[in-house]
Design a protein around this motif. Structure first.
Motif, PDB file in Angstrom:
ATOM      1  N   UNK A 154      -4.650   8.117   9.548  1.00 14.61           N
ATOM      2  CA  UNK A 154      -3.599   7.651   8.659  1.00 14.61           C
ATOM      3  C   UNK A 154      -3.376   8.639   7.528  1.00 14.61           C
ATOM      4  N   UNK A 155      -2.120   8.864   7.133  1.00 12.90           N
ATOM      5  CA  UNK A 155      -1.865   9.749   6.000  1.00 12.90           C
ATOM      6  C   UNK A 155      -2.519   9.258   4.714  1.00 12.90           C
ATOM      7  N   UNK A 156      -2.670   7.934   4.587  1.00 15.18           N
ATOM      8  CA  UNK A 156      -3.328   7.351   3.434  1.00 15.18           C
ATOM      9  C   UNK A 156      -4.662   6.750   3.859  1.00 15.18           C
ATOM     10  N   UNK A 157      -5.445   6.308   2.899  1.00 15.87           N
ATOM     11  CA  UNK A 157      -6.811   5.862   3.181  1.00 15.87           C
ATOM     12  C   UNK A 157      -6.862   4.540   3.931  1.00 15.87           C
ATOM     13  N   UNK A 158      -5.794   3.756   3.877  1.00 14.40           N
ATOM     14  CA  UNK A 158      -5.813   2.462   4.544  1.00 14.40           C
ATOM     15  C   UNK A 158      -4.675   2.383   5.552  1.00 14.40           C
ATOM     16  N   UNK A 159      -4.838   1.593   6.611  1.00  8.74           N
ATOM     17  CA  UNK A 159      -3.771   1.468   7.604  1.00  8.74           C
ATOM     18  C   UNK A 159      -2.447   0.996   7.023  1.00  8.74           C
TER      19      UNK A 159
END
Length: 396
Positions: A154-159
């Motif tokens: 994922x581009x960020x830490x969370x889905x």
């Protein structure tokens, strides 16, 4: 005279049997999965220099003296090290029987490299997702006969932060998921969610009923299941990254998948776009006579000779010829290939691109091994893919 004639006839029978056996062996080896590789690269020594950098000395060869980043698997696959820049070379002019090359060891991911005597030279710089340093988690994709493991980045830490544009990364023949990890960083830079997938008979996903490779003819179903997973988890559009056989699978999806309208573009590294030409080229490099290779291809295509290969259904090699299917390509394609590739002929990729000048783009890198274009110039590869995707495949 009778004895001479009998000898000639017997010689012809023996020769004919040898040809048939060679052809049958060729056809069977094409579709028979194997994960056994020989650790044939001697490791001369592993040592530290005055700066405490870890170095490895190897026999100099066309493979080991190419710049870039590579890896060595050792200890029967239990050990893995990332190999970097060339530090020194010895042309063998001295008392040593052969030249050597000394390279930097960037990482030792597992095993004791200092005690290794031999290994396997590879393009798999990332044996697992961990060295990438990007947030990921394990997922399973429901497929025929069970579940196929995958890695989701994922581009960020969370889905919850996943992008609506997803990249699905498809490894090649005889490979596994780590081989497709090289395309993840550039997809991450573009803000894509990445899904690195497995498919039937690769040793991770469930095997097919016959336990044989189908050269993309059936494997695409497992990757379509991954596309379905992506759509169910927020994807709006898909970019397919295909390596070698993964390129065949990606092209199959553009025609056969129920989600084909959601596929935005293809990034193909050393793709197999025509299996007939590719198999014949490999037969030539193996010194197999053309007529014997031709017979091998006929065996692969024959419903009556499936008992030789073990295939549940014969292969339709014509349907796997994307050079001949000129009018069926509808999507932008980036083809990355080396002119020195000995496994998948560069000339076939060139013909494929030339027949689709409005959609296909070719980028070349000076690698000497199959699917190691990224390895010879990681930054250049990433830059070429990044710019092409940004210009040809609009983000959502």
């Amino acid at each position: 005279m009778r004895r001479v004639i009998a000898g000639v006839v017997m010689g012809g029978v023996v020769a004919g049997a040898a040809v048939l056996l060679a052809s049958a062996y060729f056809a069977r080896q094409v579709v028979l999965p194997t994960s056994r590789r020989v650790e044939d690269l001697p490791i001369r020594r592993v040592f530290r220099d005055s700066n405490d950098s870890l170095l490895i000395e190897l026999p100099a060869s066309a493979r080991t003296t190419v710049p870039g980043r590579y890896s060595i698997w050792f200890a029967n696959g239990a050990g893995h090290a990332c190999i970097g820049e060339i530090v020194a070379t010895d042309d063998g002019a001295g008392p040593a029987p052969a030249g050597t090359v000394t390279r930097l060891v960037e990482r030792v991911d597992s095993g004791d490299l200092t005690s290794a005597k031999a290994g396997i030279w590879s393009g798999y710089v990332y044996p697992t997702p961990d060295p990438l340093g990007l947030p990921f988690h394990d997922v399973v994709i429901p497929v025929k006969n069970g579940s196929a493991p995958a890695w989701q980045f994922s581009p960020n830490a969370t889905p919850k932060g996943d992008s609506a544009m997803w990249a699905i990364h498809i490894h090649g023949l005889g490979g596994t998921k780590p081989g497709a990890l090289r395309g993840v960083p550039v997809a991450n830079r573009l803000g894509y969610t990445s899904l690195v997938v497995s498919f039937r008979n690769d040793g991770e996903a469930p095997a097919s009923a016959d336990g044989r490779y189908h050269l993309g003819q059936s494997e695409w179903h497992d990757v379509e299941a991954a596309v379905s997973y992506a759509m169910d988890h927020g994807a709006s559009r898909i970019v397919l990254f295909g390596w070698s056989l993964g390129g065949t699978i990606a092209l199959q999806l553009t025609l056969k998948s129920q989600f084909r309208d959601r596929i935005a573009g293809l990034v193909l590294d050393a793709p197999v776009v025509d299996w007939t030409s590719t198999l014949m080229a490999n037969a030539r490099s193996s010194k197999l006579p053309r007529w014997s290779a031709d017979l091998g291809l006929q065996i692969l295509k024959s419903p009556r000779l499936r008992w030789i290969t073990g295939l549940e259904t014969p292969l339709n090699l014509k349907a796997l010829d994307w050079v001949g299917r000129t009018d069926e390509l509808r999507l932008p394609v980036l083809v990355i290939h080396s002119e020195k590739d000995r496994s998948t002929p560069f000339a076939v990729s060139r013909r494929f691109v030339d027949r689709h000048p409005d959609l296909a783009t070719m980028v070349t890198f000076p690698s000497v091994e199959h699917t190691q274009e990224w390895n010879v110039d990681p930054e250049g590869w990433d830059s070429a893919v990044f710019e092409w995707l940004r210009n040809r495949v609009a983000s959502v």
